[in-house]
Write an enzyme that holds these catalytic residues in place. Sequence first.
Site, PDB file in Angstrom:
ATOM      1  N   ASN A 101      43.321  45.222  20.762  1.00  0.00           N
ATOM      2  CA  ASN A 101      43.498  44.671  22.107  1.00  0.00           C
ATOM      3  C   ASN A 101      44.913  44.101  22.149  1.00  0.00           C
ATOM      4  OD1 ASN A 101      43.340  43.271  24.533  1.00  0.00           O
ATOM      5  ND2 ASN A 101      42.072  41.627  23.698  1.00  0.00           N
ATOM      6  N   GLY A 102      45.723  44.521  23.122  1.00  0.00           N
ATOM      7  CA  GLY A 102      47.104  44.032  23.194  1.00  0.00           C
ATOM      8  C   GLY A 102      48.071  45.206  23.190  1.00  0.00           C
ATOM      9  N   LYS A 490      39.510  37.667  46.974  1.00  0.00           N
ATOM     10  CA  LYS A 490      38.115  38.043  46.678  1.00  0.00           C
ATOM     11  C   LYS A 490      37.754  39.338  47.420  1.00  0.00           C
ATOM     12  CE  LYS A 490      37.346  36.282  43.850  1.00  0.00           C
ATOM     13  NZ  LYS A 490      38.154  35.332  43.200  1.00  0.00           N
ATOM     14  N   LYS A 602      38.838  41.392  33.061  1.00  0.00           N
ATOM     15  CA  LYS A 602      38.562  39.953  33.212  1.00  0.00           C
ATOM     16  C   LYS A 602      39.735  39.082  32.790  1.00  0.00           C
ATOM     17  CE  LYS A 602      35.986  36.409  34.137  1.00  0.00           C
ATOM     18  NZ  LYS A 602      35.857  36.079  35.560  1.00  0.00           N
TER      19      LYS A 602
HETATM   20  O1  M6R Z   1      41.509  33.584  33.057  1.00  0.00           O
HETATM   21  P1  M6R Z   1      42.481  33.158  34.122  1.00  0.00           P
HETATM   22  O2  M6R Z   1      41.926  32.104  35.012  1.00  0.00           O
HETATM   23  O3  M6R Z   1      43.805  32.764  33.574  1.00  0.00           O
HETATM   24  O4  M6R Z   1      42.699  34.456  34.998  1.00  0.00           O
HETATM   25  C1  M6R Z   1      43.651  34.465  36.027  1.00  0.00           C
HETATM   26  C2  M6R Z   1      43.484  35.675  36.904  1.00  0.00           C
HETATM   27  O5  M6R Z   1      43.659  36.846  36.165  1.00  0.00           O
HETATM   28  C3  M6R Z   1      42.114  35.706  37.581  1.00  0.00           C
HETATM   29  O6  M6R Z   1      41.891  34.555  38.319  1.00  0.00           O
HETATM   30  C4  M6R Z   1      42.012  36.947  38.498  1.00  0.00           C
HETATM   31  O7  M6R Z   1      42.858  36.787  39.596  1.00  0.00           O
HETATM   32  C5  M6R Z   1      40.568  37.185  38.911  1.00  0.00           C
HETATM   33  N1  M6R Z   1      40.334  38.583  38.969  1.00  0.00           N
HETATM   34  C6  M6R Z   1      40.216  36.586  40.212  1.00  0.00           C
HETATM   35  O8  M6R Z   1      38.966  36.955  40.689  1.00  0.00           O
END
Ligand code: M6R
Length: 607
Positions: A101-102, A490, A602
């Site tokens: 991963n990376g 969203k 995610k």
């Molecule tokens: O894990 P994090 O809160 O740092 O993630 C930040 C964004 O990648 C995350 O909020 C992204 O925008 C989501 N898909 C929102 O639903």
Amino acid sequence: MCGIIAYIGDEDAAPILLEGLRRLEYRGYDSAGIITIDNAGEFELKKDVGRVQDIHNELNLLDLEGHIGIAHTRWATHGGVTQANAHPHVSNNSKIAVIHNGIVENYKDLKSLLVSKGFHFDSQTDTEVIPNLIEYWMDSKGLSFIDSTIKTLQSLEGNFAVVIIDRDSRTIVGAKNGSPLVLGVGDRKKNEFFLASDIPAFLDRTKDVVYLYDGDMVILQSESSSPRATMKGSYKILDFRARTKKPIIRPIQSVSWSLAHAAKGEFDHFMLKEIAEQVETIQKAAAQDRELVQSVTESIRNAKGVFLVASGSSYHACLSASYLFAKLASFHINTVIASEFSQYESFLKPETLVIAVSQSGETIDVLDAVKTAKEKGCHIVSIVNVMGSSLTQISHKTLLLNSGPEISVLSTKTYTAQLALLSLLAYSLAGRYEEGLSKLKFLWNIVYNLTAATTRTKIKELSTTLANHEHIFVLGRGSLYATALEAALKIKEVSYIHAEAFAGGELKHGPIAMIKKGTPIVIFVSKDTEKTILSNAMEVKSRGGYIIGIGPEPIESFDFFIKVPESNSLNPICQIIPIQILAYQLAVILGHDPDKPRNLAKSVTVR
Ligand code: M6R
């Protein structure tokens, strides 16, 4: 980005790895694969493009034999979505396999070196250099698997988590540098251990975990023909960057997350389950250790310059909170998108406080921002959901959201948890901690009604009306402007309908040109912005727009109204909920998977 799971122990590896892949699929879902070492000491490998279940239906992943194996679910970075690019990747001599991963930033140089030594490559990935470099060091210099692995890890540039399996010594090595990797300590009688990108991958088998730090390399060994194999049933951690192989001791910690947290239960999708969980998660986020909140409050008060830094939804939570800090505590906080933070480097001094907000604690942009700030001597406070994540490891203080695992790719419950916790901090800074706490407790009832079946049925009508539209606009003022940004994110993330947010006052400066008969506009209304936002509503109405009002009272110009009781400074926490539900229902109506939207993963661990 990408999910990693590895197992070593006395049970069959394949069912454990397959279940782990299912639980990790939210991290990437382009392709997946498993490799095991069978009882005859040979590798058995199956991998393909597609979702884990489809690959399993096609290839029967359960008939892979053996008690030791590694598995991966991919979110493509280097190389397209093809079977050849799916992980695991195997060395030319078929003895070493790797999941990763990376990004290996210097993979071109490493690949050229290997090509010049006669190695061939079957994929377009950067990953494939790793098993082949290990083979190269073993064969050309006669180094052991462990020494070759250390040499290889030392030569990799970039952030990574890798798990490597050596066929001959039946050894698994996991290593972490900037990407998540956690060790699960399973049933000792079965000599079982797990390595995974995230705890839910093995939560059904153990709650005992060792959080790994950058530079850590874990060695796990199964029974072996090698006389030196004495490690069955134990593990060893080394620092792969160090000159010596001195073992590192890390504590085994028990996690409070339960399996129920990581299962859908009665819900069709994690997204809906997590929206419903907000009744509890907002309360849990507010139930902080008081002394810790006080000490963070003091850090804010005493700092010369405070930055809130985050990405995506977490950034929207920060922006929303910055209005609250100004309004309640007359305190200015600079709110910066993490990937833009380096532009502010010249303002960073040892007295500066950086508050980094991240659900995962693994977002590379946030980690980069914090590392920059640390180099300048700044004090770092993080607000994180995942305990033990990289961000918690590099922060001076951490406040945990306590939301439990968020499996759907979309942030829902952790967004409102961030808002709740940041609101508590703003109240605390204003010297009104108790008042903030009791106001947050009072939200319980409102959130319960907003997530109830009756509200969901009402919003379903709206989703049917909106599903065929190409554009949806969203307006808000003050902290509800941040809510508008989050609402638009969203909607677009999961329905793929273009949604765009504006501060109410900006409408007449350009965006109003887009409004024609039937154009849907969501308008967030609150007591303090009512007059001005409603005049924006009238501007839209007189051009034929279809107005969806969200707020305490229905107004004549609204074509559709969703009641959210007024909760003043805490309005952003409640008002986003109907739009989370709307986005979910749009996805379902349009036939999209709400938990795994296209192209998204995610946690974003690449720049
Ligand atoms: O894990 P994090 O809160 O740092 O993630 C930040 C964004 O990648 C995350 O909020 C992204 O925008 C989501 N898909 C929102 O639903």
